[in-house]
Scaffold this motif. Structure first.
Motif, PDB file in Angstrom:
ATOM      1  N   GLY A 401     -33.688 -17.348  33.238  1.00  0.00           N
ATOM      2  CA  GLY A 401     -33.222 -16.895  32.106  1.00  0.00           C
ATOM      3  C   GLY A 401     -34.370 -16.786  31.174  1.00  0.00           C
ATOM      4  N   ASN A 402     -34.273 -16.491  29.997  1.00  0.00           N
ATOM      5  CA  ASN A 402     -35.470 -16.468  28.883  1.00  0.00           C
ATOM      6  C   ASN A 402     -35.426 -17.506  28.024  1.00  0.00           C
ATOM      7  OD1 ASN A 402     -37.349 -15.465  27.176  1.00  0.00           O
ATOM      8  ND2 ASN A 402     -36.440 -13.554  27.369  1.00  0.00           N
ATOM      9  N   CYS A 403     -36.149 -18.560  28.287  1.00  0.00           N
ATOM     10  CA  CYS A 403     -36.321 -19.675  27.575  1.00  0.00           C
ATOM     11  C   CYS A 403     -36.727 -19.401  26.125  1.00  0.00           C
ATOM     12  CB  CYS A 403     -37.279 -20.809  28.243  1.00  0.00           C
ATOM     13  SG  CYS A 403     -36.340 -21.183  29.697  1.00  0.00           S
ATOM     14  N   THR A 404     -35.970 -18.855  25.256  1.00  0.00           N
ATOM     15  CA  THR A 404     -36.418 -18.474  23.800  1.00  0.00           C
ATOM     16  C   THR A 404     -37.088 -19.510  23.050  1.00  0.00           C
ATOM     17  OG1 THR A 404     -34.112 -18.687  22.942  1.00  0.00           O
ATOM     18  CG2 THR A 404     -34.820 -16.519  24.103  1.00  0.00           C
ATOM     19  N   GLY A 405     -36.718 -20.695  23.455  1.00  0.00           N
ATOM     20  CA  GLY A 405     -37.099 -22.005  22.435  1.00  0.00           C
ATOM     21  C   GLY A 405     -38.446 -22.313  22.994  1.00  0.00           C
ATOM     22  N   ILE A 406     -38.846 -22.061  24.283  1.00  0.00           N
ATOM     23  CA  ILE A 406     -40.434 -22.125  24.684  1.00  0.00           C
ATOM     24  C   ILE A 406     -41.140 -21.080  24.347  1.00  0.00           C
ATOM     25  CG2 ILE A 406     -41.843 -22.914  26.875  1.00  0.00           C
ATOM     26  CD1 ILE A 406     -39.089 -24.011  27.944  1.00  0.00           C
ATOM     27  N   GLU A 407     -40.936 -20.033  25.005  1.00  0.00           N
ATOM     28  CA  GLU A 407     -41.642 -18.733  24.753  1.00  0.00           C
ATOM     29  C   GLU A 407     -40.899 -17.605  25.032  1.00  0.00           C
ATOM     30  OE1 GLU A 407     -46.303 -17.782  25.768  1.00  0.00           O
ATOM     31  OE2 GLU A 407     -45.212 -18.621  27.457  1.00  0.00           O
ATOM     32  N   MET A 408     -40.738 -16.558  24.225  1.00  0.00           N
ATOM     33  CA  MET A 408     -40.088 -15.462  24.705  1.00  0.00           C
ATOM     34  C   MET A 408     -40.569 -14.579  25.654  1.00  0.00           C
ATOM     35  SD  MET A 408     -37.139 -14.514  23.316  1.00  0.00           S
ATOM     36  CE  MET A 408     -36.194 -12.664  23.235  1.00  0.00           C
ATOM     37  N   GLN A 409     -39.900 -14.096  26.566  1.00  0.00           N
ATOM     38  CA  GLN A 409     -40.448 -13.363  27.703  1.00  0.00           C
ATOM     39  C   GLN A 409     -39.887 -11.952  27.314  1.00  0.00           C
ATOM     40  OE1 GLN A 409     -42.424 -14.784  30.165  1.00  0.00           O
ATOM     41  NE2 GLN A 409     -41.883 -16.751  29.035  1.00  0.00           N
ATOM     42  N   LYS A 410     -40.528 -10.906  27.967  1.00  0.00           N
ATOM     43  CA  LYS A 410     -40.315  -9.640  27.766  1.00  0.00           C
ATOM     44  C   LYS A 410     -38.943  -9.304  28.577  1.00  0.00           C
ATOM     45  CE  LYS A 410     -42.680  -7.229  31.407  1.00  0.00           C
ATOM     46  NZ  LYS A 410     -43.771  -6.191  31.632  1.00  0.00           N
ATOM     47  N   THR A 411     -38.050  -8.380  28.017  1.00  0.00           N
ATOM     48  CA  THR A 411     -36.758  -8.247  28.710  1.00  0.00           C
ATOM     49  C   THR A 411     -37.266  -7.042  29.626  1.00  0.00           C
ATOM     50  OG1 THR A 411     -35.671  -8.664  26.705  1.00  0.00           O
ATOM     51  CG2 THR A 411     -34.169  -7.255  28.350  1.00  0.00           C
ATOM     52  N   LYS A 412     -36.397  -7.341  31.001  1.00  0.00           N
ATOM     53  CA  LYS A 412     -36.496  -6.482  31.954  1.00  0.00           C
ATOM     54  C   LYS A 412     -34.858  -6.246  32.508  1.00  0.00           C
ATOM     55  CE  LYS A 412     -40.917  -7.261  34.533  1.00  0.00           C
ATOM     56  NZ  LYS A 412     -41.410  -7.314  36.000  1.00  0.00           N
ATOM     57  N   TYR A 413     -34.595  -4.906  31.914  1.00  0.00           N
ATOM     58  CA  TYR A 413     -33.099  -4.585  32.134  1.00  0.00           C
ATOM     59  C   TYR A 413     -32.637  -4.657  33.490  1.00  0.00           C
ATOM     60  CZ  TYR A 413     -33.873  -2.904  27.241  1.00  0.00           C
ATOM     61  OH  TYR A 413     -34.120  -2.825  26.057  1.00  0.00           O
ATOM     62  N   GLY A 414     -31.551  -5.733  33.779  1.00  0.00           N
ATOM     63  CA  GLY A 414     -30.948  -5.818  34.905  1.00  0.00           C
ATOM     64  C   GLY A 414     -31.550  -6.943  35.439  1.00  0.00           C
ATOM     65  N   SER A 415     -32.340  -7.736  35.113  1.00  0.00           N
ATOM     66  CA  SER A 415     -33.074  -9.140  35.643  1.00  0.00           C
ATOM     67  C   SER A 415     -32.426 -10.077  34.710  1.00  0.00           C
ATOM     68  CB  SER A 415     -34.485  -8.800  35.472  1.00  0.00           C
ATOM     69  OG  SER A 415     -34.948 -10.186  35.816  1.00  0.00           O
ATOM     70  N   ALA A 416     -32.308 -11.421  35.449  1.00  0.00           N
ATOM     71  CA  ALA A 416     -32.053 -12.539  34.778  1.00  0.00           C
ATOM     72  C   ALA A 416     -33.359 -13.252  34.270  1.00  0.00           C
ATOM     73  CB  ALA A 416     -30.960 -13.382  35.670  1.00  0.00           C
ATOM     74  N   CYS A 417     -34.281 -12.469  34.099  1.00  0.00           N
ATOM     75  CA  CYS A 417     -35.510 -13.290  33.818  1.00  0.00           C
ATOM     76  C   CYS A 417     -36.028 -14.200  34.639  1.00  0.00           C
ATOM     77  CB  CYS A 417     -35.470 -13.710  32.356  1.00  0.00           C
ATOM     78  SG  CYS A 417     -36.971 -13.767  31.412  1.00  0.00           S
ATOM     79  N   LYS A 418     -36.633 -15.040  34.410  1.00  0.00           N
ATOM     80  CA  LYS A 418     -37.359 -16.072  35.280  1.00  0.00           C
ATOM     81  C   LYS A 418     -36.756 -17.357  35.550  1.00  0.00           C
ATOM     82  CE  LYS A 418     -42.020 -14.352  33.782  1.00  0.00           C
ATOM     83  NZ  LYS A 418     -43.455 -14.708  33.146  1.00  0.00           N
ATOM     84  N   PRO A 419     -37.234 -17.999  36.830  1.00  0.00           N
ATOM     85  CA  PRO A 419     -36.282 -19.403  36.847  1.00  0.00           C
ATOM     86  C   PRO A 419     -36.886 -20.188  35.707  1.00  0.00           C
ATOM     87  CG  PRO A 419     -37.534 -18.694  38.783  1.00  0.00           C
ATOM     88  CD  PRO A 419     -38.032 -17.413  37.648  1.00  0.00           C
ATOM     89  N   VAL A 420     -35.759 -21.374  35.380  1.00  0.00           N
ATOM     90  CA  VAL A 420     -35.995 -22.070  34.032  1.00  0.00           C
ATOM     91  C   VAL A 420     -36.765 -23.369  34.559  1.00  0.00           C
ATOM     92  CG1 VAL A 420     -34.598 -23.773  32.761  1.00  0.00           C
ATOM     93  CG2 VAL A 420     -33.768 -21.181  33.069  1.00  0.00           C
ATOM     94  N   PRO A 421     -37.629 -23.899  33.954  1.00  0.00           N
ATOM     95  CA  PRO A 421     -38.034 -25.392  34.314  1.00  0.00           C
ATOM     96  C   PRO A 421     -37.079 -26.286  35.199  1.00  0.00           C
ATOM     97  CG  PRO A 421     -38.926 -24.845  32.313  1.00  0.00           C
ATOM     98  CD  PRO A 421     -37.879 -23.633  32.537  1.00  0.00           C
ATOM     99  N   GLY A 422     -37.512 -26.716  36.005  1.00  0.00           N
ATOM    100  CA  GLY A 422     -36.583 -27.629  37.141  1.00  0.00           C
ATOM    101  C   GLY A 422     -36.169 -26.970  38.194  1.00  0.00           C
ATOM    102  N   TYR A 423     -35.978 -25.504  38.305  1.00  0.00           N
ATOM    103  CA  TYR A 423     -35.463 -24.749  39.298  1.00  0.00           C
ATOM    104  C   TYR A 423     -36.622 -24.090  40.212  1.00  0.00           C
ATOM    105  CZ  TYR A 423     -30.818 -25.488  37.488  1.00  0.00           C
ATOM    106  OH  TYR A 423     -29.673 -25.996  36.992  1.00  0.00           O
ATOM    107  N   ASP A 424     -36.791 -24.433  41.289  1.00  0.00           N
ATOM    108  CA  ASP A 424     -37.817 -23.723  42.313  1.00  0.00           C
ATOM    109  C   ASP A 424     -36.974 -22.671  43.018  1.00  0.00           C
ATOM    110  OD1 ASP A 424     -39.862 -23.050  43.735  1.00  0.00           O
ATOM    111  OD2 ASP A 424     -40.240 -25.146  44.625  1.00  0.00           O
ATOM    112  N   VAL A 425     -36.856 -21.477  42.650  1.00  0.00           N
ATOM    113  CA  VAL A 425     -36.086 -20.426  43.131  1.00  0.00           C
ATOM    114  C   VAL A 425     -36.929 -19.690  44.100  1.00  0.00           C
ATOM    115  CG1 VAL A 425     -34.574 -18.361  42.678  1.00  0.00           C
ATOM    116  CG2 VAL A 425     -34.802 -20.515  40.957  1.00  0.00           C
TER     117      VAL A 425
END
Length: 633
Positions: A401-425
């Motif tokens: 997801g987009n961890c908006t409370g850490i640092e907003m990432q740019k949107t890529k339409y159709g993507s679920a953004c980047k792995p969240v801290p804790g998950y090695d995907v």
């Protein structure tokens, strides 16, 4: 220069024990853990093994002790009944501790199971928290689920008590719980000791003493109960998902990791602080309701909204905007299907302009893939970030997801953004090798999973291992398929069984759906692969049109077919797009693609227990017959 997000993410992967030890300092412990991660018996990892805490204490008592007792904890709004209520932390604690006393009077002890089968009313939240207070394990079953599904959960959990209500309300109809409960109790081999019924106003029912008592009767001689001390690896709840074998899978949540992870997510993923108002428009019967109506917001100490209504029809497609405006909501979390329903009814957003949404900062979507067209439509209307993120019942919180409370990432339409801290995907291909960037495959997570995920299945360790942990050794198999791009963004394209094989080409149904949803007349769609003697499988599209479309169906179908040929190419062999009235969905809004595929292939199927309206399947059959996909019986 390393970004703040990358720094935090890398720390969580390189040294998870230090990372989660630091995070765990933010919750209340009766005894702080010294053993952060026990890795001695993979895949059964244990977080915070020797810690002692309590779910309800972290949700209520802890905030009251810090002087926040008069802050609003829970807002209830029911457009169906016209009821509204607000509860401070003090008021909610008073109700919960009294109901915990009622359960104690009925002999419910630490470790006993309590099935909660209720509509979206404050008493459902009270019942969940009361279980946590005395160490009982709750198992919430979606209110209105079929009798056999309720019975199977009573049997598997060996529940001591059933907590239910006289009825639930859907737009235009009352769901009487009595016949459903009676049917379940007859079917269940395990016999519960007591059923507590909450009598809804003007819908009271006769109770059969002594086994059945009313909510008020249960409270009549109850005394307040304090929180019991619970081991970190004791279970908070069981949440059942439908299993392929017909036996439901009981996802369990251990207490310590659940509190640590979920509290962390509120600020870091959703950017929600204590003084914010948060709304998750889901149901307590689903994982989103557990995590983000009840637990995470209350662990954080912010205000959470409990909504008994629907995105359309209670009374109109403007109800979401009314709720946001009335309660000054900062962020909403809901399913993409809710916004597709609003878009279908009000494509121009006319209802939106009636309300003041100046408090609103972000919309989060999850539950199924958010098609780019719906995402852009919501973005253009709301003028705030619209964020698709991906997680599962098994994990209880976001994998990417987009961890908006850490640092907003740019949107890529159709993507679920980047792995969240804790998950090695990672992505693994059918030949068991790791995929390169942009290569399609099975999405997996390297073990150990972070805190708050599922440590096993209820009374089914072997099934846990076989189902999730054996296909790819050292990894949790998500059963979602997709790819990770060059920038590390995760693209969830479909469930593993929604990858179709067209003449040797592996195609994602999600990619075709993405194209169809871009058509200006299409409100929502589903693509499935049907059996074909020549090519193995062929994709067909089912499309639902927006309200007020005046173009004829045949023209729209031809345009949709052409769009897929233009954007994906002839390799997709996409030739059929059928306009239908509505898509069959689960009550949580997921499209029943697998069931439609079985109908199209004339394969025997069971009526899905979670289906919102079974009559839709007959409509689908007729549409498939009309379009020569299915032969008339």
């Amino acid at each position: 220069m390393t970004s703040k997000f990358n720094e935090i993410y890398n720390a969580s992967i390189k040294n998870p024990e230090d990372f989660w030890k630091n995070v765990s300092e933010d919750i209340f412990w009766f005894k702080k853990p010294t053993k952060i991660l026990n890795k001695s018996n993979p895949p059964f990892y244990k977080w915070f093994e020797d810690g002692i805490t309590n779910t309800c204490y972290n949700a209520l008592d802890h905030h009251i002790e810090q002087g926040k007792g008069e802050k609003i904890a829970l807002i209830y709004d029911s457009p169906i009944t016209g009821s509204k209520a607000q509860f401070t932390f003090n008021q909610l604690k008073s109700k919960v501790s009294k109901f915990a006393g009622a359960l104690d009077n009925l002999g419910v002890k630490k470790g006993d199971r309590v099935v909660i089968y209720m509509p979206m009313i404050p008493e459902a939240v009270v019942a969940m928290l009361a279980c946590g207070r005395i160490g009982a394990i709750h198992s919430v079953v979606f209110g209105g689920f079929a009798s056999n599904e309720l019975a199977s959960r009573i049997d598997d959990s060996k529940a001591k008590i059933l907590i239910t209500a006289s009825c639930g309300f859907e737009p235009g109809r009352t769901v009487e719980y009595r016949p459903l409960v009676d049917g379940a109790l007859k079917l269940a081999k395990h016999k519960i000791e007591k059923a507590i019924f909450f009598q809804r106003k003007d819908h009271e029912i006769k109770l059969n003493a002594p086994q059945e008592i009313s909510w008020n009767e249960a409270l009549s001689n109850a005394k307040d109960k304090d929180c019991v001390e619970m081991g970190s690896n004791d279970f908070a709840y069981i949440l059942y998902t439908s299993g392929t074998t017909g036996v439901p899978k009981g996802i369990v949540r251990d207490i310590g990791g659940h509190i640590v992870a979920l509290k962390w997510t509120m600020k870091n993923i959703y950017n929600i602080d204590e003084n914010d108002v948060w709304w998750s428009a889901s149901d307590i019967g689903w994982i989103v309701g557990h995590s983000y109506i009840v637990y995470a917001p209350l662990f954080k100490g912010c205000t959470t909204v409990l909504f008994e209504g629907k995105p359309v029809g209670t009374p109109d497609a403007g109800v979401f905007w009314r709720i946001i405006s009335d309660y000054k909501i900062k962020s909403l979390f809901t399913a993409p299907t809710a916004f597709r329903a609003i878009k279908k009814e009000d494509p121009e957003g006319k209802f939106f302009s009636k309300y003041d949404l100046s408090s609103f900062k972000s919309l989060f979507l999850a539950g199924e893939r958010a098609d780019p067209d719906t995402l852009k439509w919501a973005e253009n209307l709301l003028k705030v970030p619209v964020i698709d993120h991906w997680w599962q019942t098994e994990t209880s919180w976001s994998i990417s997801g987009n961890c908006t409370g850490i640092e907003m990432q740019k949107t890529k339409y159709g993507s679920a953004c980047k792995p969240v801290p804790g998950y090695d995907v990672k992505v693994i291909k059918p030949d068991n090798t790791l995929a390169k960037p942009n290569e399609m495959g099975d999405i997996v997570v390297k073990l150990p999973l972070p805190p708050g995920t599922f440590p096993t299945l209820w009374n089914a360790d072997e099934r846990y291992k076989q189902n999730y942990m054996t296909n790819y050794e050292g990894y949790y198999q998500t059963y979602d398929a997709g790819h990770i791009d060059d920038d590390g963004y995760v693209w969830i394209m479909s469930r593993t069984d929604d990858i179709i094989n067209v003449a040797g080409h592996r195609l994602s149904t999600g990619a075709i759906e993405e194209v169809l949803s871009e058509h200006q007349s299409v409100a929502e769609c589903a693509v499935l692969g049907i059996a074909d003697k020549l090519k193995g499988q062929l994709p067909i599209g089912l499309i639902v049109l927006k309200a007020g479309v005046d173009k004829d169906n045949e023209t729209i179908s031809k345009e949709c077919v052409q769009m897929v040929r233009d954007k994906i190419g002839p390799v997709a062999a996409f030739k059929v797009a059928i306009v239908i009235k509505r898509l069959p969905k689960t009550r949580s809004g997921k499209i029943l693609r697998g069931t439609i595929r079985k109908i199209a292939d004339s394969v025997e199927y069971k009526m899905p227990p979670t289906i919102d309206d079974p009559a839709i399947l007959d409509e689908i059959k007729e549409d498939l017959i009309k379009n020569n996909i299915l032969k008339s019986a």
